[in-house]
Design a protein around this motif. Structure first.
Motif, short mmCIF file in Angstrom:
data_model
loop_
_atom_site.label_atom_id
_atom_site.label_comp_id
_atom_site.label_asym_id
_atom_site.label_seq_id
_atom_site.Cartn_x
_atom_site.Cartn_y
_atom_site.Cartn_z
N HIS A 73 0.83 -1.22 0.00
CA HIS A 73 0.00 0.00 0.00
C HIS A 73 0.86 1.26 0.00
O HIS A 73 0.47 2.29 -0.56
CB HIS A 73 -0.98 -0.01 1.17
N VAL A 88 -8.71 -10.05 -8.74
CA VAL A 88 -9.38 -10.84 -7.71
C VAL A 88 -10.85 -10.39 -7.58
O VAL A 88 -11.14 -9.19 -7.63
CB VAL A 88 -8.67 -10.66 -6.35
N GLY A 92 -19.50 -8.95 -2.26
CA GLY A 92 -19.91 -8.28 -1.02
C GLY A 92 -19.31 -6.89 -0.87
O GLY A 92 -19.88 -6.03 -0.22
N ALA B 293 -6.85 -11.56 -2.09
CA ALA B 293 -7.75 -10.40 -2.02
C ALA B 293 -7.13 -9.29 -1.18
O ALA B 293 -7.24 -8.10 -1.51
CB ALA B 293 -9.10 -10.82 -1.43
N PHE B 295 -3.95 -8.68 -0.82
CA PHE B 295 -2.90 -8.04 -1.62
C PHE B 295 -3.50 -7.12 -2.67
O PHE B 295 -2.99 -6.02 -2.92
CB PHE B 295 -2.02 -9.12 -2.27
N TYR B 296 -4.59 -7.57 -3.26
CA TYR B 296 -5.25 -6.75 -4.30
C TYR B 296 -5.65 -5.39 -3.72
O TYR B 296 -5.39 -4.35 -4.31
CB TYR B 296 -6.47 -7.49 -4.82
N LEU B 297 -6.26 -5.40 -2.54
CA LEU B 297 -6.70 -4.14 -1.94
C LEU B 297 -5.49 -3.29 -1.54
O LEU B 297 -5.50 -2.07 -1.70
CB LEU B 297 -7.58 -4.41 -0.72
N GLN B 298 -4.46 -3.94 -1.02
CA GLN B 298 -3.26 -3.17 -0.64
C GLN B 298 -2.59 -2.55 -1.86
O GLN B 298 -2.03 -1.46 -1.77
CB GLN B 298 -2.28 -4.09 0.09
N ILE B 302 -4.69 0.72 -0.08
CA ILE B 302 -5.46 0.53 1.16
C ILE B 302 -4.60 -0.24 2.16
O ILE B 302 -4.09 -1.32 1.85
CB ILE B 302 -6.77 -0.23 0.85
N ASP B 303 -4.44 0.30 3.36
CA ASP B 303 -3.54 -0.34 4.33
C ASP B 303 -4.13 -1.67 4.81
O ASP B 303 -5.34 -1.91 4.70
CB ASP B 303 -3.24 0.60 5.50
N PRO B 304 -3.28 -2.56 5.34
CA PRO B 304 -3.75 -3.91 5.68
C PRO B 304 -4.94 -3.94 6.65
O PRO B 304 -5.84 -4.77 6.49
CB PRO B 304 -2.51 -4.56 6.31
N LEU B 306 -7.38 -1.65 7.12
CA LEU B 306 -8.61 -1.26 6.45
C LEU B 306 -9.01 -2.31 5.41
O LEU B 306 -10.20 -2.60 5.22
CB LEU B 306 -8.42 0.12 5.79
N LEU B 310 -12.55 -4.20 5.19
CA LEU B 310 -13.40 -4.20 3.99
C LEU B 310 -13.74 -5.63 3.56
O LEU B 310 -14.88 -5.93 3.18
CB LEU B 310 -12.70 -3.48 2.83
N LEU B 311 -12.75 -6.51 3.66
CA LEU B 311 -12.99 -7.90 3.25
C LEU B 311 -14.02 -8.57 4.14
O LEU B 311 -14.91 -9.29 3.67
CB LEU B 311 -11.69 -8.70 3.28
N LYS B 313 -16.33 -7.09 6.05
CA LYS B 313 -17.67 -6.51 5.84
C LYS B 313 -18.28 -7.04 4.54
O LYS B 313 -19.48 -7.34 4.47
CB LYS B 313 -17.58 -4.98 5.81
N GLY B 314 -17.45 -7.18 3.53
CA GLY B 314 -17.94 -7.75 2.27
C GLY B 314 -18.39 -9.19 2.46
O GLY B 314 -19.39 -9.62 1.89
N GLU B 317 -21.74 -8.84 4.04
CA GLU B 317 -22.76 -8.18 3.21
C GLU B 317 -23.22 -9.06 2.06
O GLU B 317 -24.33 -8.92 1.57
CB GLU B 317 -22.24 -6.84 2.69
N GLN B 318 -22.36 -9.99 1.66
CA GLN B 318 -22.74 -10.85 0.54
C GLN B 318 -23.99 -11.66 0.86
O GLN B 318 -24.84 -11.90 -0.01
CB GLN B 318 -21.60 -11.79 0.20
#
Lengths: 252, 346
Positions: A73, A88, A92, B293, B295-298, B302-304, B306, B310-311, B313-314, B317-318
């Motif tokens: 990041h 990926v 959700g 996933a 790594f993708y967000l980072q 996006i810091d680890p 957060l 997000l993962l 909550k997702g 939420e799914q």
């Protein structure tokens, strides 16, 4: 300026990058080509900072900062963006929520206020249309049940939204039909600027018909063995990689 | 004092529980005027506050209730269409029984929240009779750090009725959630879904059963949990289809993410299909956070911490398919912050 010297990297003890040297200046577009297993995707992923890949030697300096000391990041904060070969899916987590979080994280790092929600949504909708994704894709789960082409379009939309200064496109052309290829290439070309470095990693010359590179590098057995201009890609299309593999004394 | 004797300790349901031996030591209080179940019609006056009264359950066919043998409160109500809020705030250890009838054609949303400052054991039985063509949605939430108890939901569905159960476990010490749904009439629909995050030494047990006694029914059971620290969970979902019943379409999915090597979950989908011509999908997953996933967000700045948030909550939420409650989001933040402290300590 991006400067890579003598980069060695391995995965689970297997040496993949074996002394890779590379440099790029803002405003340039570079293409990295090579046969299967030559280390192209490893090169892209190592730059982005994935932990599975161990760098055993060498240096990567971007904007006078040693990238290898930064977490993924933090590299993105510095302006690095990797368009994934296999993006990926995260069901959700909505595309729009993810995108807004990423944009605001970068803005916060730059000392800016969070983006205005109305402006952000308008920009996101415009970019989604521009890369050939309907507005409905914004509210769907991130890459969830997207086709291969839709995922690649989404990668380009993210790139345009985040406005990175160093873009690594890892086989963005794989799995694209000709119309999607043109759309994706148009998005990349729109991002060309005197401030940006774009590195296109690809197997084939066809993407380079639409994104004309300033330099083409051939990666074989973990090292760049030849560098030329856009003509080199056309030559590779005709002759393949075997002649370079033989002269490099390596194999894919 | 009630002497609790468990009739069938070989039953695997109960062997998986770490808490049943503790229950046997509980001294159940006699009725008290400080224990209430308050039920309010939304934006309306208080329907009732009632003192508890005794009820004998020893003849009950259900093994769990039979074992308890004694209930200190029993009340019955008719529910008309609309939104009902029930707040359960027991003060002493008690066993309560509340029975509701949703009359034919009515559409009821029943919100049940346990808010208890008491560290005493509770057993709360809720029985719903959903009549022909009626629809019942139960929103259930536990948000009491000291809560130790069992909530038992028994749902009897008539034909063409709908029952939806939305469960959030926010804070508790120990909670067991029994849901027994009986589809007694044809073309009934059942949807059970739950999300929870546990940490510390919390113990959470979900035992859901849908029994199809009539044809052309549908049922779905979706549960997702996130466990950190030394939290333990049991998640067992069962579908029964009795002989001679046809055209059943059921689905079970139980998914858990373990954030700590010391967190444990015992989970299993169970099927007892005694009839042909049914579709019963089932599956479970237990695993760590998806590193790809993360790594993708980072890679998108996006810091680890957060990214993990997000993962997760997702992940919820799914299946929740609506915005998560702020309380659940706060709970996730708490679980993740404490998990980070644990990692640092290790």
């Amino acid at each position: 300026m991006l400067t890579i010297k003598n980069l060695h990297a391995e995965v689970e003890g297997k040496k993949i990058l074996k002394g890779l040297n590379f440099s790029a200046k803002p405003g340039q577009v570079h293409a990295i080509m090579g046969p299967n297993g030559s280390g192209k995707s490893t090169f892209a992923t190592v730059l982005a900072g994935k932990e599975d890949y161990e760098v055993t030697d060498g240096s990567v300096v971007y904007k006078d900062t040693n990238l290898l000391e930064l977490s993924p990041h933090e590299r993105a904060h510095l302006g690095l963006f990797l368009a994934f070969q296999y993006p990926v899916a995260i069901p959700g987590l909505s595309n729009i929520n993810f995108l807004k979080t990423a944009v605001n994280t970068i803005r916060k790092h730059q000392g800016k206020d969070p983006v205005d929600a109305y402006d952000f949504l308008a920009q996101a909708k415009a970019l989604a249309m521009r890369v050939g994704l309907g507005e409905s894709f914004l509210s769907r789960g991130l890459n969830d049940e997207f086709s291969g082409g839709e995922k690649k379009r989404n990668e380009i939309m993210q790139m345009l939204m985040l406005n990175p200064s160093l873009c690594i496109l890892d086989e963005t052309d794989s799995g694209l039909d000709i119309d999607a290829l043109k759309t994706v290439a148009a998005g990349v070309n729109a991002h060309r600027s005197p401030d940006h470095i774009i590195v296109v990693v690809t197997h084939y010359q066809r993407l380079l018909d639409y994104i004309v590179p300033d330099f083409v590098h051939v990666l074989i057995d973990g090292a760049i063995v030849k560098t030329g201009d856009a003509q080199l890609a056309k030559e590779l299309e005709k002759k393949g990689y075997q002649w370079l593999m033989e002269s490099a004394g390596g194999g894919a | 004092m009630i002497n609790l004797e468990w009739p069938d300790k070989k039953e695997e349901y109960w062997r998986s529980s770490k808490v049943w031996p503790l229950l046997e030591t509980v001294s159940w209080q006699q009725p008290s005027d400080t224990s209430y179940l308050s039920i309010n019609h939304k934006n309306d006056k208080l329907l009732m506050d009632h003192p508890v009264s005794d009820f004998d359950l020893s003849q009950c066919a259900d093994p769990f209730l039979h074992a308890i043998g004694h209930v200190s409160s029993r009340q019955s109500y008719l529910l008309g269409s609309g939104h009902w809020d029930a707040i359960y705030s027991p003060e002493h250890s008690q066993i309560s029984w509340h029975e509701f009838t949703v009359q034919s054609g009515q559409v009821v949303n029943f919100s049940h929240t346990v808010k208890s400052q008491s560290a005493n054991w509770q057993i709360n039985v809720m029985v719903f009779h959903v009549e022909e063509g009626a629809s019942l949605t139960v929103e259930s939430m536990i948000n009491s750090p000291d809560f130790k108890g069992v909530n038992i939901w028994i749902i009897n569905q008539s034909k063409h009725s709908n029952f939806s159960y939305h469960r959030q476990h926010l804070d508790f010490t120990y909670q067991r959630d029994h849901v027994w749904v009986n589809q007694n009439g044809e073309r009934a629909n059942t949807s059970l879904k739950g999300v929870y995050a546990s940490h510390g030494k919390q113990i959470s047990e979900q035992l859901w059963t849908v029994t199809h006694h009539a044809s052309h029914g549908t049922s779905s059971q979706n549960l997702r949990g996130v466990l950190a620290d030394k939290a333990h969970a049991v998640a067992i979902s069962q579908v029964n289809v009795i002989p001679g019943i046809a055209k059943i379409d059921s689905q079970q999915k139980l998914d858990h993410i373990l954030l700590s090597s010391k967190a444990t979950v015992h989970t299993r989908p169970q099927l007892e299909i005694l009839s042909d011509d049914v579709v019963c999908q089932h599956g479970i997953t237990v695993g760590a956070l998806d590193e790809e996933a993360l790594f993708y967000l980072q890679s998108r700045a996006i810091d680890p911490g957060l990214a993990t948030n997000l993962l997760l909550k997702g992940f919820f939420e799914q299946i929740w398919q609506q915005e998560l409650s702020p309380l659940l989001c706060e709970k996730l933040d708490l679980v993740l912050s404490e998990q980070k402290v644990e990692e640092i300590n290790e």
